[in-house]
Design a protein around this motif. Structure first.
Motif, mmCIF file in Angstrom:
data_model
loop_
_atom_site.group_PDB
_atom_site.id
_atom_site.type_symbol
_atom_site.label_atom_id
_atom_site.label_comp_id
_atom_site.label_asym_id
_atom_site.label_seq_id
_atom_site.Cartn_x
_atom_site.Cartn_y
_atom_site.Cartn_z
ATOM 1 N N TYR A 1 14.463 -1.786 15.128
ATOM 2 C CA TYR A 1 13.963 -0.569 14.502
ATOM 3 C C TYR A 1 12.653 -0.815 13.526
ATOM 4 O O TYR A 1 12.576 -2.344 13.330
ATOM 5 N N VAL A 2 11.803 0.133 13.039
ATOM 6 C CA VAL A 2 10.616 -0.554 12.243
ATOM 7 C C VAL A 2 10.827 0.220 10.992
ATOM 8 O O VAL A 2 11.100 1.625 10.919
ATOM 9 N N THR A 3 10.513 -0.146 9.890
ATOM 10 C CA THR A 3 10.194 0.429 8.799
ATOM 11 C C THR A 3 8.844 0.300 7.967
ATOM 12 O O THR A 3 8.546 -0.995 8.069
ATOM 13 N N LEU A 4 8.086 1.012 7.205
ATOM 14 C CA LEU A 4 6.725 0.658 6.885
ATOM 15 C C LEU A 4 6.343 1.381 5.739
ATOM 16 O O LEU A 4 6.632 2.749 5.585
ATOM 17 N N GLY A 5 5.732 0.799 4.907
ATOM 18 C CA GLY A 5 4.963 1.257 3.633
ATOM 19 C C GLY A 5 4.698 0.531 2.361
ATOM 20 O O GLY A 5 5.378 -0.650 2.457
ATOM 21 N N ARG A 6 4.523 1.051 1.294
ATOM 22 C CA ARG A 6 4.361 0.603 0.042
ATOM 23 C C ARG A 6 5.957 0.166 -0.482
ATOM 24 O O ARG A 6 6.446 1.237 -0.697
ATOM 25 N N GLN A 7 6.138 -0.901 -0.921
ATOM 26 C CA GLN A 7 7.576 -1.246 -1.158
ATOM 27 C C GLN A 7 7.664 -1.152 -2.775
ATOM 28 O O GLN A 7 7.649 -2.077 -3.625
ATOM 29 N N LEU A 8 7.683 0.374 -3.115
ATOM 30 C CA LEU A 8 7.976 0.723 -4.290
ATOM 31 C C LEU A 8 9.307 1.287 -4.703
ATOM 32 O O LEU A 8 10.139 1.653 -3.824
ATOM 33 N N PRO A 9 9.891 1.250 -5.766
ATOM 34 C CA PRO A 9 11.222 1.780 -6.078
ATOM 35 C C PRO A 9 11.531 3.183 -5.560
ATOM 36 O O PRO A 9 12.608 3.227 -4.879
ATOM 37 N N ASN A 10 10.682 4.056 -5.720
ATOM 38 C CA ASN A 10 11.016 5.477 -5.212
ATOM 39 C C ASN A 10 10.715 5.366 -3.607
ATOM 40 O O ASN A 10 11.355 6.634 -2.984
ATOM 41 N N LYS A 11 10.432 4.645 -3.048
ATOM 42 C CA LYS A 11 10.227 4.708 -1.437
ATOM 43 C C LYS A 11 11.786 4.305 -0.958
ATOM 44 O O LYS A 11 11.753 4.648 0.496
ATOM 45 N N ARG A 12 12.571 3.693 -1.508
ATOM 46 C CA ARG A 12 13.846 3.243 -1.029
ATOM 47 C C ARG A 12 14.153 2.685 0.279
ATOM 48 O O ARG A 12 14.995 2.737 1.128
ATOM 49 N N PHE A 13 12.983 1.672 0.446
ATOM 50 C CA PHE A 13 13.137 0.912 1.399
ATOM 51 C C PHE A 13 14.281 -0.085 1.489
ATOM 52 O O PHE A 13 15.004 -0.704 2.391
ATOM 53 N N ASP A 14 15.011 -0.083 0.294
ATOM 54 C CA ASP A 14 16.539 -0.904 0.197
ATOM 55 C C ASP A 14 17.361 -0.322 0.895
ATOM 56 O O ASP A 14 18.326 -1.070 1.539
ATOM 57 N N LEU B 1 15.507 -4.974 12.193
ATOM 58 C CA LEU B 1 14.782 -4.232 11.668
ATOM 59 C C LEU B 1 13.487 -4.947 11.244
ATOM 60 O O LEU B 1 13.486 -6.206 10.594
ATOM 61 N N LYS B 2 12.281 -4.546 11.474
ATOM 62 C CA LYS B 2 11.068 -5.097 11.301
ATOM 63 C C LYS B 2 10.349 -4.227 10.185
ATOM 64 O O LYS B 2 10.129 -3.151 10.174
ATOM 65 N N VAL B 3 10.339 -5.034 8.860
ATOM 66 C CA VAL B 3 9.812 -4.214 7.886
ATOM 67 C C VAL B 3 8.361 -4.628 7.498
ATOM 68 O O VAL B 3 7.838 -5.765 7.323
ATOM 69 N N PHE B 4 7.344 -3.502 7.676
ATOM 70 C CA PHE B 4 5.869 -3.970 7.566
ATOM 71 C C PHE B 4 5.572 -3.368 5.917
ATOM 72 O O PHE B 4 5.832 -2.292 5.737
ATOM 73 N N GLY B 5 4.859 -4.262 5.321
ATOM 74 C CA GLY B 5 4.442 -3.830 3.952
ATOM 75 C C GLY B 5 4.729 -4.740 2.723
ATOM 76 O O GLY B 5 5.513 -5.722 3.166
ATOM 77 N N LYS B 6 4.205 -4.531 1.623
ATOM 78 C CA LYS B 6 4.664 -5.109 0.616
ATOM 79 C C LYS B 6 4.404 -4.219 -0.704
ATOM 80 O O LYS B 6 4.088 -3.259 -0.651
ATOM 81 N N GLY B 7 4.939 -4.987 -1.882
ATOM 82 C CA GLY B 7 4.775 -4.194 -3.053
ATOM 83 C C GLY B 7 5.791 -4.783 -4.233
ATOM 84 O O GLY B 7 6.429 -5.934 -4.027
ATOM 85 N N GLU B 8 6.125 -4.081 -5.295
ATOM 86 C CA GLU B 8 6.668 -4.751 -6.484
ATOM 87 C C GLU B 8 8.395 -4.936 -6.005
ATOM 88 O O GLU B 8 9.215 -5.860 -6.660
ATOM 89 N N MET B 9 8.940 -4.088 -4.927
ATOM 90 C CA MET B 9 10.347 -4.464 -4.725
ATOM 91 C C MET B 9 10.371 -5.425 -3.500
ATOM 92 O O MET B 9 11.522 -5.701 -2.989
ATOM 93 N N HIS B 10 9.371 -6.170 -3.319
ATOM 94 C CA HIS B 10 9.426 -6.914 -1.803
ATOM 95 C C HIS B 10 10.301 -8.180 -2.080
ATOM 96 O O HIS B 10 11.287 -8.686 -1.180
ATOM 97 N N ASP B 11 10.410 -8.842 -3.202
ATOM 98 C CA ASP B 11 11.302 -10.119 -3.192
ATOM 99 C C ASP B 11 12.807 -9.507 -3.420
ATOM 100 O O ASP B 11 13.555 -10.140 -2.837
#
Length: 372
Positions: free
Chosen positions: A208-221, A234-244
């Protein structure tokens, strides 16, 4: 009949995302129109290298202060208000925060706002942003200041909205918000998607893929945790403050791709989506261009049943919608998607109703109708 002089106004050109793709399409529709923006970072958005980009006084701030512009919203408001747009007949804004703060300077000028959403910080998602302001260590300070500062910003935003002549909403959800918060009617024109970029593979891979700016409200967690729990790739594309934080909760089936001009380039994303088993989209988005791109690539969308996603995904036909933003709900939706037979060519055809060509045609009509 003479053609109108048009200016395009947008908040920032510092990272490439959905709003920036809309501005790029606006420039394609009106190539002679200069683009006015508060801040511009050419190396981060090379697609605009050919455009006439004009920046505000904020561009002259030291680099470290430019990075903290969100801490000083009134400065951004003033920067937009100080733009001299007197030579233009039509001012076309791409707005989700302060772009509508520009002012008319002579009779006959028209402001047309393409609204991604009334500012979420001030209106629809105020409570969420107060809980998670997204400023890291400064979060406690921002939480304390929001009840003091936001009412004034909300007032300025409402006043700016009343100066807009024509409203365009990017989704039916945004259309409702414009009516609720500004008291204005809006026409829906969905954002432009280059559906022809994608060539869906008939035989799909197992990831599966998920993609976008890794911000708290995006809920990639939620996507990372659900796929970890299920043991699915799962392939996760993008980065942001939630990346770590995402990396900490990720299991062995999760892979991260972060280089916008390397392993997370447009080409890399296209290849991944063209073969993906599905696309996981746990965000509460005003529209969600990436969901349309996934469908164009033949990948069904496992998405949160809210806002703009409802304009894109039909339950059981183009994807599976889940009702709550919980790990269990996302996991159950993925398991349900596994039981459905999807037809990539059909998903691709559904995505074409959002093709960029339709956006360009509709936008030009709205603009030229205001000039007649």
């Amino acid at each position: 009949m003479a053609t109108p002089k048009i200016a395009i106004v947008c908040e920032f050109l510092t990272v490439m995302g959905g709003a920036e793709n809309v501005v790029l399409a606006m420039h394609e529709a009106f190539p002679s129109a200069p683009i006015y923006t508060a801040l511009y970072k050419p190396e981060a958005v090379p697609a605009f290298n050919h455009a006439d980009v004009r920046t505000s006084k904020l561009q002259k701030l030291p680099k470290f202060l430019r990075k903290t512009h969100r801490l000083f919203p009134t400065l951004a408001v003033k920067a937009f208000q100080e733009f001299d747009l007197s030579e233009f007949d039509i001012i076309l804004t791409s707005a989700y925060l302060n772009a509508n703060q520009i002012k008319k300077s002579r009779p006959g000028q028209k402001i047309i706002s393409y609204c991604h959403t009334p500012a979420r910080y001030y209106w629809s998602h105020y409570d969420l942003y107060r809980k998670q302001p997204g400023f890291g260590m400064l979060n406690p300070v921002i939480r304390a200041l929001m009840p003091i500062l936001v009412p004034h910003q909300r007032k300025l935003d409402y006043e700016a909205a009343q100066r807009v002549d024509v409203w365009i909403a990017n989704s039916t959800e945004t259309q409702k918000r414009i009516k609720t918060y500004y008291g204005k009617q809006a026409t829906v024109i969905h954002p432009p998607v280059e559906t022809n970029r994608f060539t869906p593979a008939r035989t799909r891979s197992d990831y599966y893929v998920t993609l976008g700016r890794q911000l708290p409200n995006k809920r990639f967690d939620l996507a990372v945790a659900a796929c970890t729990e299920l043991g699915v790739p799962l392939k996760v594309f993008g980065k942001g403050e939630m990346h770590d934080e995402l990396r900490k909760i990720a299991g062995p089936t999760i892979e991260f791709y972060t280089d916008r001009f390397g392993d997370a380039s447009d080409e890399a994303v296209e290849r991944a989506l063209n073969h993906a088993k599905g696309f996981v989209f746990p965000s509460d988005e005003d529209f969600g261009i990436v969901s349309v791109e996934a469908l164009a690539a033949g990948a069904p969308v496992i998405g949160y049943d809210s806002a703009g996603t409802r304009d894109i995904v039909t339950q059981g036909e183009t994807g599976v919608l889940f009702a709550r933003q919980t790990v269990d709900d996302v996991a159950e939706a993925i398991k349900r998607a596994e039981t459905i037979r999807w037809f990539p060519s059909k998903l691709n055809r559904t995505a074409r109703r959002f093709d960029k060509s339709l956006f360009l045609t509709k936008l030009r009509k709205v603009v030229y109708d205001q000039w007649r």
